[in-house]
Design an enzyme around this catalytic site. Structure first.
Site, PDB file in Angstrom:
ATOM      1  N   ARG A 288       0.833  -1.210   0.000  1.00  0.00           N
ATOM      2  CA  ARG A 288       0.000   0.000   0.000  1.00  0.00           C
ATOM      3  C   ARG A 288       0.868   1.261   0.000  1.00  0.00           C
ATOM      4  O   ARG A 288       0.559   2.249   0.670  1.00  0.00           O
ATOM      5  CB  ARG A 288      -0.926   0.033   1.231  1.00  0.00           C
ATOM      6  CG  ARG A 288      -1.959  -1.069   1.270  1.00  0.00           C
ATOM      7  CD  ARG A 288      -2.970  -0.883   0.128  1.00  0.00           C
ATOM      8  NE  ARG A 288      -4.200  -1.633   0.376  1.00  0.00           N
ATOM      9  CZ  ARG A 288      -4.377  -2.906   0.062  1.00  0.00           C
ATOM     10  NH1 ARG A 288      -3.404  -3.586  -0.519  1.00  0.00           N
ATOM     11  NH2 ARG A 288      -5.529  -3.498   0.305  1.00  0.00           N
TER      12      ARG A 288
ATOM     13  N   SER B 265     -10.746  -0.586   3.302  1.00  0.00           N
ATOM     14  CA  SER B 265      -9.989  -0.794   4.544  1.00  0.00           C
ATOM     15  C   SER B 265      -9.573   0.563   5.094  1.00  0.00           C
ATOM     16  O   SER B 265      -8.944   1.346   4.394  1.00  0.00           O
ATOM     17  CB  SER B 265      -8.708  -1.582   4.277  1.00  0.00           C
ATOM     18  OG  SER B 265      -8.999  -2.820   3.703  1.00  0.00           O
TER      19      SER B 265
ATOM     20  N   GLU C 130      -5.216   3.964   6.365  1.00  0.00           N
ATOM     21  CA  GLU C 130      -4.866   3.798   4.958  1.00  0.00           C
ATOM     22  C   GLU C 130      -5.247   5.036   4.137  1.00  0.00           C
ATOM     23  O   GLU C 130      -4.430   5.502   3.332  1.00  0.00           O
ATOM     24  CB  GLU C 130      -5.560   2.549   4.402  1.00  0.00           C
ATOM     25  CG  GLU C 130      -4.717   1.818   3.382  1.00  0.00           C
ATOM     26  CD  GLU C 130      -5.526   0.876   2.529  1.00  0.00           C
ATOM     27  OE1 GLU C 130      -5.452   1.020   1.306  1.00  0.00           O
ATOM     28  OE2 GLU C 130      -6.211   0.003   3.068  1.00  0.00           O
TER      29      GLU C 130
END
Ligand code: EPU
Length: 339
Positions: free
Chosen positions: A165, A239, A335
């Site tokens: 990520r 998420s 995130e």
């Protein structure tokens, strides 16, 4: 600049559905607009927020930065190599529509990444991943506009410094770069990637032992629809936290108290924990704080139950971080980008 707009509502441009307003806003449908912007010293000096599908941002009440809302269109096959077909898409293309475009051309490689919200231009920023695949696996190159030089440049996977990520675009060295289009190398010798047990099981349960790319895509879509809320119905950004990585010793200590802790050993001996499991065990699943809540079917996803402000979602995120830290000694890192 002619096409610059002022005091624009961003509510329908972020999947959390936060009623945020942009002080200055530019819809980018042609890369030449960015070159024009870079030539204007006053505009070029402003802080920028590059917005794709708005599926990975948590916006405050008002955005002071100049919002560049990427709408560069187009998906096409651009070439062949001995091993792969090269397919390029503009930054503004919807990611899932692009995945379906590749499948319709008979090309496999992106099927595990079906139904991820957002745009093609956002996909390299956080190296989107799901069901055992990440875009870095099939990435060929991208074109970016560089506000530092006022020119476009081509970047390889090494230039992008992909991680979990993560990429250069999330770091200070990448702050002047705006992704214009992305090219993927989709393999001629395709084989299904069924490393993720739930995906393999879903296909096997339907009696599909040698799936086509389309069948893998259909299975991924079915799993995602079962577990993740549709932003069109409930505001969310997928998420909300990254899965945290802890040392082997830390993980061993946790396992003494929590034998069913979900953990995945990394090549360097560290352990990646499932943030959803940690949040769930703190009792947060299905709970709310103000108008923000934790999705009842997946504790990793925070939702806007209607009318929540960015600050309300943040307050919930902080309460969760506090409890997970107190119980497991692990700091959860959000995130989405906070603006
Ligand atoms: N779990 C719980 N309770 C929960 C949620 C999860 O106990 O409420 C447990 C599950 O049983 C499972 C483990 O935690 O054993 C992991 O859960 P899951 O596979 O559902 O999700 P994940 O691995 O944590 C990641 C990505 C998702 C991606 C899925 C599938 C991150 C932060 N998230 O989630 O990405 O779709 O894997 O590959 O890496 C996104 O980034 O927006 C996203 C949805």
């Amino acid at each position: 600049m002619q096409d610059l707009a002022f005091d624009v509502s961003l509510q329908s441009f972020n999947t959390f559905g936060i009623a945020s307003r942009a002080r200055r806003y530019l819809r980018v449908t042609d890369a030449r607009q960015l070159a024009e912007l870079a030539r204007d010293p006053a505009l070029a000096a402003l802080p920028r927020l590059v917005l794709g599908g708005g599926s990975n941002v948590l916006l405050g009440d008002s955005v002071e930065a100049l919002v560049l809302h990427m709408g560069l269109p187009g998906s096409e096959i651009v070439g062949q190599t001995p091993d792969a077909t090269l397919v390029r898409a503009g930054a503004g293309e919807n990611w899932h529509a692009f995945v379906l475009f590749t499948l319709a051309q008979g090309l496999g490689g992106l099927e595990n990444l079906s139904l991820i919200p957002g745009t093609v231009g956002a996909s390299p920023i956080q190296n989107i991943g799901a069901y055992g695949a990440e875009i870095k696996d099939v990435f060929h190159s991208l074109t970016a506009f560089d506000f530092a030089s006022g020119a476009t440049r081509t970047m390889t996977a090494a230039d992008c410094r992909f991680g979990y990520r993560d990429s250069i675009f999330k770091h200070p060295e990448g702050k002047d770069l705006v992704v214009l289009d992305v090219t993927f190398a989709l393999p001629r010798a395709w084989a299904p990637n069924l490393r993720y047990a739930e995906l393999a099981q879903a296909l096997a349960a339907d009696g599909i032992l040698e799936p086509t790319p389309r069948q893998v895509s259909d299975a991924v879509i079915a799993i995602r629809r079962r577990k993740l809320p549709d932003p069109a119905e409930i505001g969310n950004a997928g998420s909300f936290f990254k899965n945290p990585v802890v040392s082997g010793e830390h993980c061993a200590r946790l396992l003494d108290s929590w034998p069913d802790l979900v953990h995945h050993r990394q090549p360097d001996g560290s352990e990646k924990l499932a943030a959803g499991w940690l949040i769930d065990r703190c009792g947060w699943k299905g709970k709310s704080l103000g108008r923000a809540g934790v999705y009842p079917k997946q504790a990793l996803v925070l939702v806007n139950n209607g009318g929540a402000s960015g600050e309300e979602v943040m307050a919930l995120a902080r309460a969760i971080q506090h409890d997970v830290q107190a119980r497991f000694g692990v700091l959860l890192e959000p995130e989405p980008v906070m603006v």
